[in-house]
Design a protein around this motif. Structure first.
Motif, short mmCIF file in Angstrom:
data_model
loop_
_atom_site.label_atom_id
_atom_site.label_comp_id
_atom_site.label_asym_id
_atom_site.label_seq_id
_atom_site.Cartn_x
_atom_site.Cartn_y
_atom_site.Cartn_z
N MET A 1 0.85 -1.18 0.00
CA MET A 1 0.00 0.00 0.00
C MET A 1 0.90 1.24 0.00
O MET A 1 1.83 1.33 0.79
N GLN A 2 0.60 2.18 -0.86
CA GLN A 2 1.34 3.43 -0.94
C GLN A 2 0.90 4.36 0.20
O GLN A 2 -0.21 4.24 0.73
N ILE A 3 1.76 5.32 0.53
CA ILE A 3 1.49 6.20 1.67
C ILE A 3 0.19 6.98 1.50
O ILE A 3 -0.57 7.13 2.46
N THR A 4 -0.10 7.46 0.29
CA THR A 4 -1.34 8.22 0.09
C THR A 4 -2.56 7.33 0.23
O THR A 4 -3.59 7.76 0.77
N ASP A 5 -2.46 6.09 -0.23
CA ASP A 5 -3.57 5.14 -0.07
C ASP A 5 -3.78 4.82 1.41
O ASP A 5 -4.92 4.75 1.88
N ALA A 6 -2.69 4.64 2.13
CA ALA A 6 -2.79 4.36 3.57
C ALA A 6 -3.41 5.54 4.29
O ALA A 6 -4.28 5.37 5.16
N GLU A 7 -2.98 6.73 3.93
CA GLU A 7 -3.52 7.94 4.55
C GLU A 7 -5.03 8.05 4.33
O GLU A 7 -5.79 8.30 5.27
N LYS A 8 -5.47 7.83 3.11
CA LYS A 8 -6.90 7.89 2.79
C LYS A 8 -7.68 6.84 3.58
O LYS A 8 -8.76 7.11 4.10
N TRP A 9 -7.14 5.64 3.64
CA TRP A 9 -7.82 4.56 4.35
C TRP A 9 -7.93 4.90 5.84
O TRP A 9 -9.00 4.75 6.45
N ILE A 10 -6.84 5.35 6.43
CA ILE A 10 -6.83 5.70 7.87
C ILE A 10 -7.87 6.78 8.15
O ILE A 10 -8.68 6.65 9.07
N LEU A 11 -7.84 7.85 7.36
CA LEU A 11 -8.78 8.95 7.58
C LEU A 11 -10.23 8.50 7.44
O LEU A 11 -11.09 8.87 8.25
N SER A 12 -10.50 7.67 6.45
CA SER A 12 -11.86 7.16 6.24
C SER A 12 -12.29 6.27 7.39
O SER A 12 -13.39 6.41 7.94
N PHE A 13 -11.43 5.34 7.78
CA PHE A 13 -11.75 4.38 8.84
C PHE A 13 -12.01 5.10 10.15
O PHE A 13 -13.00 4.84 10.84
N SER A 87 -0.28 16.62 4.39
CA SER A 87 -0.29 15.22 3.97
C SER A 87 0.95 14.51 4.51
O SER A 87 1.96 15.15 4.83
N LEU A 88 0.88 13.19 4.59
CA LEU A 88 2.04 12.42 5.02
C LEU A 88 3.19 12.57 4.02
O LEU A 88 4.36 12.57 4.42
#
Length: 108
Positions: A1-13, A87-88
């Motif tokens: 998982m790329q950092i931007t994808d991880a960031e989006k997932w974390i924020l959504s979750f 952003s991260l």
């Protein structure tokens, strides 16, 4: 998982669970708690806990606990960054630039 994808997932979750409603002071408190749990996991992995009320765990389980606690730290860092509109990727780029400048002579 790329950092931007991880960031989006974390924020959504976290948002789905109402965990993004906390301000920076509370979020920083959560971060410090998680950093302490990383320290505890590192100690358990490296030297054990040496407590009669705890059963020694296999290294693989201890490593998994360490990974999970590091994830909790990243989650809280992500939320703090979001509070400040950062952003991260920006955090990492700034960190890289700072260290590259600071240790330019060492890098050749």
């Amino acid at each position: 998982m790329q950092i931007t994808d991880a960031e989006k997932w974390i924020l959504s979750f976290y948002k789905q669970r109402g965990w993004t409603k906390y301000g920076p002071f509370i979020r920083t408190g959560f971060l410090m708690e998680e950093v302490g749990e990383v320290a505890r996991a590192v100690r358990a992995y490296e030297i054990g806990r040496d407590r009669p009320d705890e059963v020694e765990q296999p290294k693989e389980k201890l490593k998994q606990e360490l990974i999970e606690e590091m994830g909790d730290v990243i989650g809280n860092i992500t939320l703090l960054a979001d509070i400040y509109g950062v952003s991260l990727e920006e955090v990492i780029a700034s960190h890289k630039e700072k260290l590259t400048k600071r240790f330019a002579e060492d890098l050749g």
